[in-house]
Design an enzyme around this catalytic site. Structure first.
Site, PDB file in Angstrom:
ATOM      1  N   HIS A  96       0.778  -1.072  -0.030  1.00  0.00           N
ATOM      2  CA  HIS A  96       0.071   0.004  -0.022  1.00  0.00           C
ATOM      3  C   HIS A  96       0.746   1.213  -0.223  1.00  0.00           C
ATOM      4  O   HIS A  96       0.360   2.283   0.123  1.00  0.00           O
ATOM      5  CB  HIS A  96      -0.922   0.002   1.179  1.00  0.00           C
ATOM      6  CG  HIS A  96      -2.230  -0.809   1.013  1.00  0.00           C
ATOM      7  ND1 HIS A  96      -2.963  -1.226   2.212  1.00  0.00           N
ATOM      8  CD2 HIS A  96      -2.881  -1.319  -0.093  1.00  0.00           C
ATOM      9  CE1 HIS A  96      -4.074  -1.813   1.566  1.00  0.00           C
ATOM     10  NE2 HIS A  96      -3.951  -1.908   0.256  1.00  0.00           N
ATOM     11  N   ASP A 118      -5.278  -1.225   7.706  1.00  0.00           N
ATOM     12  CA  ASP A 118      -3.957  -0.938   8.082  1.00  0.00           C
ATOM     13  C   ASP A 118      -3.700  -0.595   9.449  1.00  0.00           C
ATOM     14  O   ASP A 118      -2.520  -1.123  10.176  1.00  0.00           O
ATOM     15  CB  ASP A 118      -3.917   0.380   7.278  1.00  0.00           C
ATOM     16  CG  ASP A 118      -4.085   0.571   5.881  1.00  0.00           C
ATOM     17  OD1 ASP A 118      -3.792  -0.668   5.258  1.00  0.00           O
ATOM     18  OD2 ASP A 118      -4.907   1.299   5.140  1.00  0.00           O
TER      19      ASP A 118
END
Length: 378
Positions: free
Chosen positions: A197, A258
């Site tokens: 990411h 996350d």
């Protein structure tokens, strides 16, 4: 229904090659090896992909395309292609319409001219090649890839929707484990792969997450807009872990999945490690990316082939007992791959050892061969 009949992509002509014979000529002989993809064409396609990345800044969506084709693997299903994995099924409209694949039609449109140019390359290999090349060209590690993936032939072979991870599930850490453990991956793989990411942006019109634009994305490169996880969202490094840990910039995206990397005790060990040590992150990421890319795929030849580690188009190494019977204890990489492929063909795997009687039979055969070799030598 294939994308070929979709009005959205009427200009795409999707072709399928499940296996082809490619000829290698020498001064003395002509040999034909049945590979799913032509190694020479695949190597040329890689150069075209590099040029595409330089002009379109499409590294993030290429990574996502490869991941989403591979990320449907279910280790509890043994049959191919029902088990999912990197098999090119994502080229069909039925799978592209899955919610998690929103926007990936754009990646396919970018790659289709390369597929048309190199018809001897399977979609499954092309998707994984584009994903690995995008990581490397963005400054990431060299991925130890192998190729020779076989394509599915029709949309009826696409997996059902729901195999890919969600961004905001009720229990983020458990959800990640449910999805990635199903693919035969572990906590280290989950955290390392999440580090990708560091590339890309989330667009609310596609995923429902992120801001329409930020100071990092309003001017592109490429189409402007979206919210990125990192400030330099076309550079592959360990910024993702650093930025999540510091949580200092509201313009940087942090999804529930996350945040879980620094909240879950097991995940946090790896997240802290990668935030402090980029080399460690690169090493683990390369291994996990290759694992994800290979899991569930059907290879032809069974051991696959490399574009860099061995001569392109070379035949799999032929086993000669005499070659390994004296003064040589180390097998070549290609022979190790061949033995591994044959081992898995009998039902073995790193997570599922073969029953004892297989090894007993092998030891008996080796013993008999040793005795015969001794007698013949005398």
């Amino acid at each position: 229904k294939c994308l070929r009949s979709s009005p959205l992509v009427s200009n795409l002509f999707l072709r399928q090659r499940e296996g082809s014979g490619y000829v290698t000529k020498t001064r003395f002989s002509t040999k034909c090896y049945a590979y799913a993809s032509d190694p020479a064409q695949l190597k040329n396609a890689r150069e075209d992909i590099k040029e595409l990345l330089q002009t379109k800044f499409c590294h993030p969506i290429m990574v996502r395309l490869g991941w989403h084709d591979a990320g449907t693997y279910n280790k509890d299903i043994k049959e191919w292609p029902q088990r999912g994995g990197a098999n090119g099924s994502l080229r069909f409209e039925a799978e592209l319409k899955h919610g998690a694949n929103a926007g990936l039609i754009n990646a396919l449109k970018l790659l289709q001219p390369i597929k048309d140019k190199y018809s001897g390359v399977t979609y499954a290999d092309l998707f994984q090649l584009a994903s690995a090349t995008a990581i490397e060209e963005a400054g990431g590690p060299k991925i130890p890839m192998k190729y020779g993936r076989v394509d599915v032939t029709g949309p009826e072979q696409c997996p059902e929707e729901g195999r890919l991870p969600d961004a905001g599930p009720p229990s983020p850490a458990q959800h990640l484990r449910d999805v990635f453990y199903r693919m035969g991956l572990n906590d280290k793989d989950i955290v390392a792969l999440s580090g990708a990411h560091t590339l890309g942006r989330s667009r609310p019109e596609r995923s429902g997450w992120g801001k329409p634009e930020t100071k990092y994305t309003k001017d592109g490169p490429g189409a402007p807009g979206g919210q990125s996880w990192t400030a330099q969202w076309l550079k592959f490094d360990n910024s993702y872990f650093k930025d999540i840990k510091e949580k200092r910039d509201a313009d940087l995206l942090v999804l529930p999945t996350d945040a879980a990397l620094f909240e879950d005790p097991s995940f946090k060990v790896y997240a802290e490690k990668y935030a402090a040590d980029q080399d460690a992150f690169f090493k683990d990421y390369a291994e996990s990316h290759a694992k994800l890319s290979n899991q569930g795929a059907k290879f032809d030849p069974p051991e696959g082939f490399s574009l860099d580690g061995s001569p392109v188009g070379a035949a799999p190494e032929k086993f000669e007992a005499a070659k390994y019977s004296s003064n040589k204890s180390e097998l070549s990489d290609s022979m190790k791959q061949k033995i591994r492929a044959e081992y898995e063909g009998f039902g073995g795997s790193p997570d599922k050892p073969l029953p004892t009687n297989y090894f007993l039979n092998i030891m008996i055969v080796i013993g008999v061969l040793a005795i015969l070799s001794y007698l013949a030598g005398n």
